[in-house]
Design a protein around this motif. Structure first.
Motif, mmCIF file in Angstrom:
data_model
loop_
_atom_site.group_PDB
_atom_site.id
_atom_site.type_symbol
_atom_site.label_atom_id
_atom_site.label_comp_id
_atom_site.label_asym_id
_atom_site.label_seq_id
_atom_site.Cartn_x
_atom_site.Cartn_y
_atom_site.Cartn_z
ATOM 1 N N ALA A 105 4.178 -83.030 -55.717
ATOM 2 C CA ALA A 105 3.982 -84.539 -56.121
ATOM 3 C C ALA A 105 3.779 -84.506 -57.462
ATOM 4 N N LEU A 112 3.261 -86.266 -60.745
ATOM 5 C CA LEU A 112 2.380 -87.216 -61.379
ATOM 6 C C LEU A 112 3.313 -87.902 -62.518
ATOM 7 N N ARG A 113 3.131 -89.078 -62.255
ATOM 8 C CA ARG A 113 3.927 -90.222 -63.395
ATOM 9 C C ARG A 113 2.804 -91.157 -64.056
ATOM 10 N N VAL A 114 2.873 -91.273 -65.145
ATOM 11 C CA VAL A 114 1.990 -92.007 -65.817
ATOM 12 C C VAL A 114 2.729 -93.298 -66.240
ATOM 13 N N THR A 132 -2.979 -100.998 -64.253
ATOM 14 C CA THR A 132 -3.183 -100.078 -62.777
ATOM 15 C C THR A 132 -3.965 -100.918 -61.774
#
Length: 105
Positions: A3, A5-7, A14
């Motif tokens: 996975a 993780l994208r910010v 959000t």
């Protein structure tokens, strides 16, 4: 399965943020005020009337002067002709009456 993780970008809310309509309204640039078409038409018509009036004030006096001059010239000629005819008739009648009175016919 790895996975990644994208910010998310800072300007994207959000799922955990509460977004209020007032927050959205502040972020949107204010639109130009609506154009009042009737007011624009009235301004344009008023401006056009001012231009037309100024043009008339500028051009009308010389045109009227020329027109009056031509009319008066024609009237003077007609009056002179009528006066001469009337004078001719009056003199002819006076001469005829004088000849009749004195018997010089």
């Amino acid at each position: 399965m790895n996975a990644v993780l994208r910010v998310p970008p800072d300007d994207v809310p959000t799922l955990t943020e509460v977004v209020r309509p007032s927050d959205l309204a502040a972020a949107v640039e204010p639109a130009d005020p609506p154009v009042d078409a009737e007011r624009v038409v009235l301004r344009v018509v008023s401006h056009m009337q001012d231009l037309a009036e100024a043009r008339l004030r500028e051009r009308l006096p010389p045109l009227l002067e020329q027109l009056v001059s031509e009319l008066l010239g024609g009237l003077v000629r007609e009056f002179r002709e009528d006066l001469l005819l009337g004078l001719h008739d009056t003199v002819r009648q006076a001469v005829a009456e004088e000849l009749a009175r004195t018997g010089l016919r």
